[in-house]
Design a protein around this motif. Structure first.
Motif, PDB file in Angstrom:
ATOM      1  N   TYR A 101      14.939  -4.285   3.373  1.00 20.74           N
ATOM      2  CA  TYR A 101      15.873  -3.915   2.316  1.00 20.74           C
ATOM      3  C   TYR A 101      15.542  -4.610   0.997  1.00 20.74           C
ATOM      4  O   TYR A 101      15.862  -4.092  -0.076  1.00 20.74           O
ATOM      5  N   ALA A 102      14.876  -5.758   1.075  1.00 20.04           N
ATOM      6  CA  ALA A 102      14.448  -6.446  -0.144  1.00 20.04           C
ATOM      7  C   ALA A 102      13.228  -5.762  -0.757  1.00 20.04           C
ATOM      8  O   ALA A 102      13.022  -5.817  -1.980  1.00 20.04           O
ATOM      9  N   ARG A 103      12.426  -5.129   0.068  1.00 22.73           N
ATOM     10  CA  ARG A 103      11.175  -4.520  -0.391  1.00 22.73           C
ATOM     11  C   ARG A 103      11.314  -3.038  -0.736  1.00 22.73           C
ATOM     12  O   ARG A 103      10.432  -2.474  -1.393  1.00 22.73           O
ATOM     13  N   PHE A 104      12.384  -2.413  -0.278  1.00 24.30           N
ATOM     14  CA  PHE A 104      12.588  -0.998  -0.581  1.00 24.30           C
ATOM     15  C   PHE A 104      14.028  -0.824  -1.053  1.00 24.30           C
ATOM     16  O   PHE A 104      14.968  -0.936  -0.276  1.00 24.30           O
ATOM     17  N   LYS A 105      14.194  -0.529  -2.333  1.00 25.54           N
ATOM     18  CA  LYS A 105      15.528  -0.438  -2.926  1.00 25.54           C
ATOM     19  C   LYS A 105      15.807   0.970  -3.454  1.00 25.54           C
ATOM     20  O   LYS A 105      14.883   1.724  -3.766  1.00 25.54           O
ATOM     21  N   PHE A 106      17.082   1.296  -3.542  1.00 26.11           N
ATOM     22  CA  PHE A 106      17.528   2.572  -4.088  1.00 26.11           C
ATOM     23  C   PHE A 106      18.223   2.315  -5.417  1.00 26.11           C
ATOM     24  O   PHE A 106      19.084   1.438  -5.527  1.00 26.11           O
ATOM     25  N   THR A 107      17.846   3.081  -6.435  1.00 28.45           N
ATOM     26  CA  THR A 107      18.310   2.796  -7.797  1.00 28.45           C
ATOM     27  C   THR A 107      19.667   3.409  -8.122  1.00 28.45           C
ATOM     28  O   THR A 107      20.352   2.926  -9.021  1.00 28.45           O
ATOM     29  N   ASN A 108      20.047   4.489  -7.445  1.00 29.64           N
ATOM     30  CA  ASN A 108      21.271   5.207  -7.832  1.00 29.64           C
ATOM     31  C   ASN A 108      21.970   5.804  -6.606  1.00 29.64           C
ATOM     32  O   ASN A 108      22.103   7.024  -6.492  1.00 29.64           O
ATOM     33  N   LEU A 109      22.415   4.942  -5.723  1.00 38.50           N
ATOM     34  CA  LEU A 109      23.060   5.412  -4.491  1.00 38.50           C
ATOM     35  C   LEU A 109      24.289   6.263  -4.760  1.00 38.50           C
ATOM     36  O   LEU A 109      24.691   7.060  -3.911  1.00 38.50           O
ATOM     37  N   GLY A 110      24.883   6.108  -5.949  1.00 37.83           N
ATOM     38  CA  GLY A 110      26.075   6.893  -6.268  1.00 37.83           C
ATOM     39  C   GLY A 110      25.839   8.387  -6.196  1.00 37.83           C
ATOM     40  O   GLY A 110      26.734   9.148  -5.797  1.00 37.83           O
ATOM     41  N   SER A 136       5.996   4.870  -0.739  1.00 34.60           N
ATOM     42  CA  SER A 136       6.221   4.406   0.634  1.00 34.60           C
ATOM     43  C   SER A 136       7.224   5.322   1.320  1.00 34.60           C
ATOM     44  O   SER A 136       8.366   4.944   1.566  1.00 34.60           O
ATOM     45  N   TYR A 137       6.801   6.542   1.619  1.00 37.19           N
ATOM     46  CA  TYR A 137       7.716   7.491   2.259  1.00 37.19           C
ATOM     47  C   TYR A 137       8.121   7.039   3.657  1.00 37.19           C
ATOM     48  O   TYR A 137       9.185   7.419   4.158  1.00 37.19           O
ATOM     49  N   GLU A 138       7.304   6.216   4.318  1.00 35.67           N
ATOM     50  CA  GLU A 138       7.653   5.729   5.649  1.00 35.67           C
ATOM     51  C   GLU A 138       8.880   4.820   5.609  1.00 35.67           C
ATOM     52  O   GLU A 138       9.667   4.794   6.552  1.00 35.67           O
ATOM     53  N   GLY A 194       9.997   8.636  -5.341  1.00 38.48           N
ATOM     54  CA  GLY A 194       9.540   7.300  -4.992  1.00 38.48           C
ATOM     55  C   GLY A 194       8.781   6.643  -6.129  1.00 38.48           C
ATOM     56  O   GLY A 194       8.208   7.310  -6.992  1.00 38.48           O
ATOM     57  N   LYS A 195       8.776   5.317  -6.121  1.00 38.77           N
ATOM     58  CA  LYS A 195       8.042   4.561  -7.129  1.00 38.77           C
ATOM     59  C   LYS A 195       7.574   3.247  -6.521  1.00 38.77           C
ATOM     60  O   LYS A 195       8.313   2.596  -5.792  1.00 38.77           O
ATOM     61  N   LYS A 196       6.325   2.881  -6.809  1.00 40.48           N
ATOM     62  CA  LYS A 196       5.806   1.596  -6.368  1.00 40.48           C
ATOM     63  C   LYS A 196       5.943   0.600  -7.504  1.00 40.48           C
ATOM     64  O   LYS A 196       5.409   0.810  -8.594  1.00 40.48           O
ATOM     65  N   ILE A 197       6.671  -0.476  -7.249  1.00 39.29           N
ATOM     66  CA  ILE A 197       6.905  -1.489  -8.275  1.00 39.29           C
ATOM     67  C   ILE A 197       5.721  -2.437  -8.361  1.00 39.29           C
ATOM     68  O   ILE A 197       5.203  -2.719  -9.444  1.00 39.29           O
ATOM     69  N   LYS A 198       5.314  -2.948  -7.222  1.00 38.74           N
ATOM     70  CA  LYS A 198       4.133  -3.790  -7.082  1.00 38.74           C
ATOM     71  C   LYS A 198       3.752  -3.776  -5.611  1.00 38.74           C
ATOM     72  O   LYS A 198       4.418  -3.132  -4.792  1.00 38.74           O
ATOM     73  N   ARG A 199       2.712  -4.456  -5.252  1.00 36.38           N
ATOM     74  CA  ARG A 199       2.238  -4.422  -3.875  1.00 36.38           C
ATOM     75  C   ARG A 199       3.342  -4.846  -2.905  1.00 36.38           C
ATOM     76  O   ARG A 199       3.869  -5.951  -2.981  1.00 36.38           O
ATOM     77  N   GLY A 200       3.693  -3.942  -2.013  1.00 39.15           N
ATOM     78  CA  GLY A 200       4.688  -4.251  -0.997  1.00 39.15           C
ATOM     79  C   GLY A 200       6.120  -4.052  -1.425  1.00 39.15           C
ATOM     80  O   GLY A 200       7.037  -4.284  -0.623  1.00 39.15           O
ATOM     81  N   TYR A 201       6.346  -3.578  -2.663  1.00 39.31           N
ATOM     82  CA  TYR A 201       7.710  -3.393  -3.157  1.00 39.31           C
ATOM     83  C   TYR A 201       7.852  -1.988  -3.758  1.00 39.31           C
ATOM     84  O   TYR A 201       7.020  -1.564  -4.569  1.00 39.31           O
ATOM     85  N   TYR A 202       8.932  -1.317  -3.372  1.00 33.25           N
ATOM     86  CA  TYR A 202       9.128   0.072  -3.757  1.00 33.25           C
ATOM     87  C   TYR A 202      10.589   0.320  -4.124  1.00 33.25           C
ATOM     88  O   TYR A 202      11.474  -0.457  -3.773  1.00 33.25           O
ATOM     89  N   GLU A 203      10.802   1.433  -4.791  1.00 33.67           N
ATOM     90  CA  GLU A 203      12.162   1.868  -5.044  1.00 33.67           C
ATOM     91  C   GLU A 203      12.214   3.393  -4.985  1.00 33.67           C
ATOM     92  O   GLU A 203      11.189   4.078  -5.117  1.00 33.67           O
ATOM     93  N   ALA A 204      13.407   3.906  -4.755  1.00 35.29           N
ATOM     94  CA  ALA A 204      13.590   5.351  -4.655  1.00 35.29           C
ATOM     95  C   ALA A 204      14.801   5.763  -5.476  1.00 35.29           C
ATOM     96  O   ALA A 204      15.800   5.029  -5.542  1.00 35.29           O
ATOM     97  N   THR A 205      14.699   6.927  -6.098  1.00 33.71           N
ATOM     98  CA  THR A 205      15.775   7.456  -6.933  1.00 33.71           C
ATOM     99  C   THR A 205      16.170   8.837  -6.425  1.00 33.71           C
ATOM    100  O   THR A 205      15.312   9.691  -6.187  1.00 33.71           O
TER     101      THR A 205
END
Length: 299
Positions: A92-101, A122-124, A232-243
């Motif tokens: 959960y620290a490495r894959f975050k959601f930007t707009n869960l609302g 990181s679709y997985e 999806g978006k890759k922030i840096k190695r090993g860290y991602y976010e999804a909108t």
């Protein structure tokens, strides 16, 4: 033979999954050299795809994207293995959601939800969204030939309260869930190429007409689901976010294939932002010259 292969490989995969990320990425860097520079795994396919999708770039620019892609591709393989033993907190620290609302508002409408996504970033790790939802999460996938590894994949997903549905069982499971009053979130990765003979719709993808998957749209129409795109978006190695991007909440009123075409435009835009994070090893345009569209959408 399937069991023997599983017995040999499982301990190796398990040991890899226990490695801290800094060590994991060291092995990923070594594997990159093997896969890209020595073996040349699908390098020809990747180059052909990049030329088709990004002809406006110079050869040097495409080669740079190619190298970045293979680094990301190998990282993704090791990250997938890491999912076997990664803690909830770390994922959960490495894959975050930007707009869960956006998603949560759709849940409040009381209808099941079809989530459309691409093989990008990181679709997985999208499986981590199950922490944030009330509905039951399901992923549509193609069953692995090795039944032991197939069970392993299912077990990994179940750790995050997600069930996998084989493509052949999708409609039956969803209909059954609806009859039982089970509201679900169904994930469809629709950007890869179906067999030309089974395609109901052909559409332009980066300017070339190809057969496309329409299952997400067809099921959403049949069951009157809300439809969301996940960017999806890759922030840096090993860290991602999804909108979450709301697409439609009235699929039955949308002309046939318009949702699928809208999805493809979103995928193109996402790829153009950072093309190195798309899955270029798939032969997406292999049926480009065999266009034959069927006129009716199956219901």
């Amino acid at each position: 033979m399937q069991l023997l292969i599983f017995i040999i490989l499982y301990p190796i995969l398990w040991l890899i999954s226990m490695l801290p990320f800094r060590v994991l990425y060291f092995f990923s860097d070594c594997t990159y050299i093997l896969i890209y520079r020595i073996i040349g795994y699908r390098k020809k396919t990747v180059r052909e795809n990049l030329l088709i999708a990004l002809p406006h770039l110079s050869q040097e620019e495409r080669r740079l994207i190619e190298k970045k892609f293979f680094h990301h591709f190998v990282d993704g393989f090791f990250e997938m293995i890491k999912t076997m033993n990664i803690s909830d907190k770390e994922l959960y620290a490495r894959f975050k959601f930007t707009n869960l609302g956006v998603y949560q508002n759709m849940e409040k409408q009381g209808k099941s939800i079809a989530i459309l996504c691409a093989h990008y970033s990181s679709y997985e790790w999208l499986v981590s969204m199950n922490k944030h939802i009330s509905f039951k999460g399901f992923g549509i996938y193609k069953k692995l030939k090795n039944k032991y590894f197939d069970k392993l994949i299912r077990d990994i997903r179940s750790r995050f309260d997600a069930d996998l549905i084989d493509t052949k069982e999708t409609i039956n499971v969803i209909v059954s869930n609806e009859r039982k009053g089970i509201k679900g979130v169904y994930g469809f990765a629709m950007d890869q190429s179906p067999k030309a003979s089974k395609a109901f719709h052909w559409a332009e993808f980066f300017g070339i007409k190809v057969p496309v998957h329409t299952g997400g749209e067809m099921i959403a129409k049949r069951m009157n689901m809300n439809v969301i795109f996940v960017k999806g978006k890759k922030i840096k190695r090993g860290y991602y976010e999804a909108t979450f991007v709301e697409m439609v909440d009235n699929p039955k009123e949308v002309p046939n294939y318009e949702i699928t075409d809208m999805f493809l435009r979103m995928v193109e835009a996402q790829i153009l932002e950072a093309p190195e994070y798309y899955l270029w090893t798939h032969k997406r345009w292999k049926y480009a010259e065999k266009s034959e569209e069927k006129t009716e959408i199956p219901m």
